[in-house]
Scaffold this motif. Sequence first.
Motif, PDB file in Angstrom:
ATOM      1  N   TYR A   1      -7.976   3.835  -4.097  1.00 21.96           N
ATOM      2  CA  TYR A   1      -7.872   2.521  -3.478  1.00 21.96           C
ATOM      3  C   TYR A   1      -6.808   1.686  -4.201  1.00 21.96           C
ATOM      4  O   TYR A   1      -6.846   1.569  -5.426  1.00 21.96           O
ATOM      5  CB  TYR A   1      -9.212   1.796  -3.540  1.00 21.96           C
TER       6      TYR A   1
ATOM      7  N   LEU B   1     -11.167   9.679  -3.772  1.00 20.15           N
ATOM      8  CA  LEU B   1     -10.784   8.474  -3.029  1.00 20.15           C
ATOM      9  C   LEU B   1      -9.942   7.571  -3.915  1.00 20.15           C
ATOM     10  O   LEU B   1     -10.287   7.312  -5.064  1.00 20.15           O
ATOM     11  CB  LEU B   1     -12.042   7.738  -2.551  1.00 20.15           C
TER      12      LEU B   1
ATOM     13  N   GLN C   1      -4.862  -1.652  -5.547  1.00 20.30           N
ATOM     14  CA  GLN C   1      -5.069  -3.055  -5.875  1.00 20.30           C
ATOM     15  C   GLN C   1      -3.908  -3.499  -6.748  1.00 20.30           C
ATOM     16  O   GLN C   1      -3.086  -2.676  -7.183  1.00 20.30           O
ATOM     17  CB  GLN C   1      -6.397  -3.281  -6.593  1.00 20.30           C
TER      18      GLN C   1
ATOM     19  N   SER D   1     -12.500   6.730  -6.879  1.00 18.71           N
ATOM     20  CA  SER D   1     -13.947   6.791  -6.691  1.00 18.71           C
ATOM     21  C   SER D   1     -14.257   8.126  -6.033  1.00 18.71           C
ATOM     22  O   SER D   1     -13.357   8.892  -5.698  1.00 18.71           O
ATOM     23  CB  SER D   1     -14.421   5.618  -5.816  1.00 18.71           C
TER      24      SER D   1
ATOM     25  N   ASP E   1     -10.997   2.010   6.206  1.00 19.34           N
ATOM     26  CA  ASP E   1     -12.184   1.173   6.050  1.00 19.34           C
ATOM     27  C   ASP E   1     -12.133   0.244   4.844  1.00 19.34           C
ATOM     28  O   ASP E   1     -12.906  -0.701   4.755  1.00 19.34           O
ATOM     29  CB  ASP E   1     -13.438   2.049   5.917  1.00 19.34           C
ATOM     30  N   TYR E   2     -11.263   0.517   3.906  1.00 19.10           N
ATOM     31  CA  TYR E   2     -11.267  -0.231   2.649  1.00 19.10           C
ATOM     32  C   TYR E   2     -10.885  -1.692   2.877  1.00 19.10           C
ATOM     33  O   TYR E   2      -9.951  -2.013   3.607  1.00 19.10           O
ATOM     34  CB  TYR E   2     -10.303   0.422   1.670  1.00 19.10           C
ATOM     35  N   LEU E   3     -11.637  -2.576   2.222  1.00 18.14           N
ATOM     36  CA  LEU E   3     -11.467  -4.018   2.322  1.00 18.14           C
ATOM     37  C   LEU E   3     -11.623  -4.505   3.759  1.00 18.14           C
ATOM     38  O   LEU E   3     -10.847  -5.323   4.243  1.00 18.14           O
ATOM     39  CB  LEU E   3     -10.131  -4.469   1.733  1.00 18.14           C
TER      40      LEU E   3
ATOM     41  N   LYS F   1       0.818  -1.213   0.000  1.00 16.46           N
ATOM     42  CA  LYS F   1       0.000   0.000   0.000  1.00 16.46           C
ATOM     43  C   LYS F   1       0.852   1.263   0.000  1.00 16.46           C
ATOM     44  O   LYS F   1       0.392   2.328  -0.430  1.00 16.46           O
ATOM     45  CB  LYS F   1      -0.938   0.000   1.206  1.00 16.46           C
TER      46      LYS F   1
ATOM     47  N   ILE G   1     -16.848   5.148   2.905  1.00 14.21           N
ATOM     48  CA  ILE G   1     -15.616   4.424   3.178  1.00 14.21           C
ATOM     49  C   ILE G   1     -14.429   5.383   3.192  1.00 14.21           C
ATOM     50  O   ILE G   1     -14.256   6.194   2.278  1.00 14.21           O
ATOM     51  CB  ILE G   1     -15.380   3.324   2.127  1.00 14.21           C
ATOM     52  N   ASN G   2     -13.647   5.281   4.227  1.00 14.33           N
ATOM     53  CA  ASN G   2     -12.367   5.972   4.291  1.00 14.33           C
ATOM     54  C   ASN G   2     -11.311   5.003   3.761  1.00 14.33           C
ATOM     55  O   ASN G   2     -11.066   3.966   4.371  1.00 14.33           O
ATOM     56  CB  ASN G   2     -12.052   6.363   5.738  1.00 14.33           C
ATOM     57  N   PRO G   3     -10.683   5.307   2.611  1.00 16.89           N
ATOM     58  CA  PRO G   3      -9.767   4.337   2.015  1.00 16.89           C
ATOM     59  C   PRO G   3      -8.561   4.004   2.883  1.00 16.89           C
ATOM     60  O   PRO G   3      -7.915   2.977   2.690  1.00 16.89           O
ATOM     61  CB  PRO G   3      -9.330   5.023   0.716  1.00 16.89           C
TER      62      PRO G   3
END
Length: 208
Positions: free
Chosen positions: A113, A111, A115, A106, A153-155, A45, A148-150
Motif C-alpha cells: 500500500y 499486499l 503512502q 501486509s 479497495d485501499y482507502l 501511486k 482489501i485489494n490494494p
Amino acid sequence: VNKKIQIAFRYTSTTSNANTWEVDEIEISREPTPLKEPASIAEIKALSDGDRLKASGLTVQIAYKDGLLVSDGKEYMLIYSGYDSNPAQKPGDVISLEATVTFFTSGGGSLKYPQLTNPDKIEVTATGQTVTMPEPVDITSTFQTFDINPKSDYLKYYKLSGTISVSGNYVNFKVAGEGSRTGSIISAVKDTDLTQLNEVSCTITGFF
C-alpha cells in the motif's frame, strides 16, 4: 570526509621539464536528485518506493494523531508524519509539501500500500475548503470474508457495526456473526479517546 586528494596533471611543454601539480581542499559534491512532481494522487501511486516528490493542491480530509489523510478531489492518500506527531494542519486546508513515497506491506508481504512519509516543507496554501466524505460502503454483513485489494479497495470509505473492545493499548472492533471477526482501529481522528468506549456497541465509519 576530511581526506586529502591528490590529482596529477600531465601537460605538454616546449621544454623537457615536467612538473606534478597538487591541488588541496577539493570539494566534491553530487547534484541532488530532482524531485518528482506528480500532478495527481494517481501519479503518486505510479511512482517507485523511495521516490522523493513535491506535491501541491492536496486538501486535508482528516487530521489524526500520526498524520493526515488528503485528497486531490478524486483519490485519497495517507501522509504519515510520525507516531503521535499531531500535525498542525486541519480538515479543509490545502497544502503543498515534499515527501517520500513509501510502500508498506501486509498480508505476509503480498499486499503493498502506498503512502507518503517524511513530509517536509508543508505549506498551507488555502483554508476553509469544504470537506465532504463519500457515501460509506457497509461491509458489516460481508466482514467475515472481507479482504482489501490494494489496487481497487485501499482507502475507500467503509462502515461497520459492532462492539468496541479495548485491550491494553489496542482498540479492537468486533463484528458479530458466524465465526465473529475482530479488527483493530488505528489512527482515530484527533481528540478522540476510544479507550473510553470499551464494550460499547456502535457503528463506525472510516477509511480502510
